[in-house]
Design a protein around this motif. Structure first.
Motif, PDB file in Angstrom:
ATOM      1  N   GLU A   1       0.807  -1.219   0.000  1.00 56.05           N
ATOM      2  CA  GLU A   1       0.000   0.000   0.000  1.00 56.05           C
ATOM      3  C   GLU A   1       0.841   1.271   0.000  1.00 56.05           C
ATOM      4  O   GLU A   1       0.427   2.294  -0.538  1.00 56.05           O
ATOM      5  N   LEU A   2       2.036   1.223   0.593  1.00 59.16           N
ATOM      6  CA  LEU A   2       2.784   2.460   0.831  1.00 59.16           C
ATOM      7  C   LEU A   2       4.015   2.666  -0.042  1.00 59.16           C
ATOM      8  O   LEU A   2       4.420   3.805  -0.266  1.00 59.16           O
ATOM      9  N   CYS A   3       4.609   1.588  -0.523  1.00 60.75           N
ATOM     10  CA  CYS A   3       5.953   1.727  -1.106  1.00 60.75           C
ATOM     11  C   CYS A   3       5.958   1.684  -2.625  1.00 60.75           C
ATOM     12  O   CYS A   3       5.479   0.722  -3.222  1.00 60.75           O
ATOM     13  N   GLU A   4       6.528   2.714  -3.224  1.00 63.39           N
ATOM     14  CA  GLU A   4       6.759   2.690  -4.660  1.00 63.39           C
ATOM     15  C   GLU A   4       8.019   1.879  -4.970  1.00 63.39           C
ATOM     16  O   GLU A   4       8.102   1.213  -5.991  1.00 63.39           O
ATOM     17  N   ARG A   5       8.998   1.968  -4.091  1.00 63.43           N
ATOM     18  CA  ARG A   5      10.263   1.265  -4.279  1.00 63.43           C
ATOM     19  C   ARG A   5      10.441   0.280  -3.124  1.00 63.43           C
ATOM     20  O   ARG A   5      10.219   0.629  -1.973  1.00 63.43           O
ATOM     21  N   ALA A   6      10.828  -0.944  -3.456  1.00 65.30           N
ATOM     22  CA  ALA A   6      11.028  -1.966  -2.429  1.00 65.30           C
ATOM     23  C   ALA A   6      12.462  -2.490  -2.499  1.00 65.30           C
ATOM     24  O   ALA A   6      13.019  -2.653  -3.584  1.00 65.30           O
ATOM     25  N   ILE A   7      13.048  -2.739  -1.336  1.00 60.59           N
ATOM     26  CA  ILE A   7      14.386  -3.320  -1.241  1.00 60.59           C
ATOM     27  C   ILE A   7      14.280  -4.584  -0.390  1.00 60.59           C
ATOM     28  O   ILE A   7      13.714  -4.545   0.707  1.00 60.59           O
ATOM     29  N   ILE A   8      14.799  -5.690  -0.911  1.00 57.12           N
ATOM     30  CA  ILE A   8      14.791  -6.945  -0.159  1.00 57.12           C
ATOM     31  C   ILE A   8      16.228  -7.269   0.227  1.00 57.12           C
ATOM     32  O   ILE A   8      17.117  -7.295  -0.633  1.00 57.12           O
ATOM     33  N   ILE A   9      16.445  -7.505   1.509  1.00 56.16           N
ATOM     34  CA  ILE A   9      17.777  -7.809   2.025  1.00 56.16           C
ATOM     35  C   ILE A   9      17.754  -9.208   2.626  1.00 56.16           C
ATOM     36  O   ILE A   9      16.862  -9.539   3.413  1.00 56.16           O
ATOM     37  N   ASP A  10      18.719 -10.033   2.255  1.00 58.81           N
ATOM     38  CA  ASP A  10      18.827 -11.390   2.780  1.00 58.81           C
ATOM     39  C   ASP A  10      20.253 -11.629   3.258  1.00 58.81           C
ATOM     40  O   ASP A  10      21.203 -11.528   2.473  1.00 58.81           O
ATOM     41  N   LYS A  11      20.398 -11.909   4.557  1.00 57.43           N
ATOM     42  CA  LYS A  11      21.724 -12.162   5.156  1.00 57.43           C
ATOM     43  C   LYS A  11      22.725 -11.057   4.819  1.00 57.43           C
ATOM     44  O   LYS A  11      23.876 -11.321   4.477  1.00 57.43           O
ATOM     45  N   GLY A  12      22.267  -9.818   4.890  1.00 57.45           N
ATOM     46  CA  GLY A  12      23.166  -8.689   4.684  1.00 57.45           C
ATOM     47  C   GLY A  12      23.394  -8.310   3.232  1.00 57.45           C
ATOM     48  O   GLY A  12      24.115  -7.349   2.949  1.00 57.45           O
ATOM     49  N   HIS A  13      22.777  -9.046   2.304  1.00 53.92           N
ATOM     50  CA  HIS A  13      22.963  -8.748   0.884  1.00 53.92           C
ATOM     51  C   HIS A  13      21.661  -8.221   0.279  1.00 53.92           C
ATOM     52  O   HIS A  13      20.592  -8.783   0.518  1.00 53.92           O
ATOM     53  N   LYS A  14      21.779  -7.176  -0.515  1.00 54.86           N
ATOM     54  CA  LYS A  14      20.613  -6.637  -1.218  1.00 54.86           C
ATOM     55  C   LYS A  14      20.331  -7.520  -2.426  1.00 54.86           C
ATOM     56  O   LYS A  14      21.153  -7.620  -3.326  1.00 54.86           O
ATOM     57  N   ILE A  15      19.183  -8.179  -2.436  1.00 54.72           N
ATOM     58  CA  ILE A  15      18.881  -9.106  -3.530  1.00 54.72           C
ATOM     59  C   ILE A  15      17.836  -8.546  -4.489  1.00 54.72           C
ATOM     60  O   ILE A  15      17.610  -9.108  -5.550  1.00 54.72           O
ATOM     61  N   PHE A  16      17.195  -7.442  -4.101  1.00 52.68           N
ATOM     62  CA  PHE A  16      16.268  -6.785  -5.022  1.00 52.68           C
ATOM     63  C   PHE A  16      16.145  -5.316  -4.645  1.00 52.68           C
ATOM     64  O   PHE A  16      16.123  -4.969  -3.473  1.00 52.68           O
ATOM     65  N   ASP A  17      16.066  -4.473  -5.655  1.00 54.40           N
ATOM     66  CA  ASP A  17      15.868  -3.037  -5.439  1.00 54.40           C
ATOM     67  C   ASP A  17      15.119  -2.506  -6.651  1.00 54.40           C
ATOM     68  O   ASP A  17      15.668  -2.412  -7.745  1.00 54.40           O
ATOM     69  N   GLY A  18      13.849  -2.196  -6.474  1.00 56.10           N
ATOM     70  CA  GLY A  18      13.061  -1.709  -7.604  1.00 56.10           C
ATOM     71  C   GLY A  18      11.605  -1.568  -7.235  1.00 56.10           C
ATOM     72  O   GLY A  18      11.238  -1.554  -6.062  1.00 56.10           O
ATOM     73  N   LYS A  19      10.761  -1.474  -8.234  1.00 61.82           N
ATOM     74  CA  LYS A  19       9.324  -1.320  -8.007  1.00 61.82           C
ATOM     75  C   LYS A  19       8.703  -2.648  -7.575  1.00 61.82           C
ATOM     76  O   LYS A  19       9.145  -3.721  -8.006  1.00 61.82           O
ATOM     77  N   LEU A  20       7.681  -2.552  -6.746  1.00 56.19           N
ATOM     78  CA  LEU A  20       7.016  -3.758  -6.246  1.00 56.19           C
ATOM     79  C   LEU A  20       6.456  -4.586  -7.403  1.00 56.19           C
ATOM     80  O   LEU A  20       6.509  -5.819  -7.389  1.00 56.19           O
ATOM     81  N   ASP A  21       5.915  -3.919  -8.424  1.00 55.94           N
ATOM     82  CA  ASP A  21       5.375  -4.633  -9.590  1.00 55.94           C
ATOM     83  C   ASP A  21       6.443  -5.478 -10.264  1.00 55.94           C
ATOM     84  O   ASP A  21       6.152  -6.539 -10.829  1.00 55.94           O
ATOM     85  N   ASP A  22       7.695  -4.989 -10.226  1.00 55.94           N
ATOM     86  CA  ASP A  22       8.783  -5.735 -10.859  1.00 55.94           C
ATOM     87  C   ASP A  22       9.088  -7.029 -10.103  1.00 55.94           C
ATOM     88  O   ASP A  22       9.512  -8.020 -10.703  1.00 55.94           O
ATOM     89  N   ILE A  23       8.889  -7.010  -8.776  1.00 57.61           N
ATOM     90  CA  ILE A  23       9.056  -8.245  -7.995  1.00 57.61           C
ATOM     91  C   ILE A  23       8.061  -9.292  -8.488  1.00 57.61           C
ATOM     92  O   ILE A  23       8.398 -10.455  -8.699  1.00 57.61           O
ATOM     93  N   ILE A  24       6.824  -8.851  -8.680  1.00 53.12           N
ATOM     94  CA  ILE A  24       5.769  -9.767  -9.126  1.00 53.12           C
ATOM     95  C   ILE A  24       6.114 -10.337 -10.498  1.00 53.12           C
ATOM     96  O   ILE A  24       6.049 -11.548 -10.729  1.00 53.12           O
TER      97      ILE A  24
END
Length: 244
Positions: free
Chosen positions: A142-165
């Motif tokens: 609902e709130l985020c235009e940009r999402a960042i996913i971090i796993d074990k200290g590493h950034k594994i995704f940085d972009g729009k939520l739609d792009d994750i889908i």
């Protein structure tokens, strides 16, 4: 790292007056005093001019609809009422950067929506940068235009939520309602059957073939209603981590 042109670790007062932090599990309000007392204390700490304080307080109180609880002891407020007052205390100095840490934790669905709506309105009104950390995917969606996913200290995704889908959702969901009986075996020809209890069924189909499969089902089976949906964002995030 540079924030608003400052080095954060210098902790300059001019910089500290431009950001705020709201944590869903910690208080900044004085527990035994009415919320308005904390607001007045923050006014002094942040050296907010009278006119700006009165104008901002009035707007925030109206947006959050809390005029009737400002003089009630914080300990006597519900969790939702307290979180609204926590937001006001954090926003009185009109911060340009707002950190939200699990802001809707423990709230019921009505209050969660009210807080999300307020945060979006604040973002539009004051053009503030809002950084949200949350395990509630509904908050993120609902709130985020940009999402960042971090796993074990590493950034594994940085972009729009739609792009994750688009990147990680392998399937789409077909929700079906039938007008006459069909068997589970008949449905298995089209995809993975997740739920089946006549007259309803839910099946997973590959994203690229979702429209094709829906068309085949409509022509070959007695379908009364069909809906093509994306999987829940929680399921997609789970797939991201499982892939890792």
């Amino acid at each position: 790292v540079s924030v608003l042109g400052y080095n954060p670790w210098d902790r300059k007062p001019e910089f500290q007056k431009q950001f705020a932090l709201v944590m869903g599990q910690k208080n900044q309000l004085w527990w035994d005093l009415p919320a308005i007392e904390t607001f007045q204390l923050n006014k002094a700490i942040y050296e907010i001019p009278d006119e700006q304080y009165n104008r901002t307080l009035k707007k925030l109180v109206e947006l959050l609809d809390v005029s009737d609880i400002l003089k009630i002891q914080v300990r006597k407020l519900s969790l939702g009422q307290r979180m609204k007052c926590e937001l006001i205390a954090a926003l009185l100095h009109n911060p340009k950067v707002l950190f939200l840490d699990e802001p809707t934790i423990g709230l019921d669905v009505v209050m969660q929506k009210a807080l999300r709506d307020f945060i979006k309105e604040y973002n539009r009104e004051f053009n503030a940068t809002i950084i949200l950390t949350s395990h509630y995917m509904e908050d993120v969606k609902e709130l985020c235009e940009r999402a960042i996913i971090i796993d074990k200290g590493h950034k594994i995704f940085d972009g729009k939520l739609d792009d994750i889908i688009r990147k990680y959702a392998r399937n789409k969901i077909l929700s079906l309602v039938f007008s006459t009986d069909v068997t589970k075996k008949e449905l298995e020809k089209y995809g993975e059957v997740k739920e089946f209890e006549m007259p309803r069924a839910t099946i997973l189909v590959p994203r690229a073939k979702a429209t094709e499969m829906a068309g085949k089902i409509l022509t070959q089976l007695p379908v009364a209603d069909v809906n093509i949906e994306e999987p829940p964002i929680e399921a997609i995030i789970r797939e991201v981590f499982q892939d890792r």
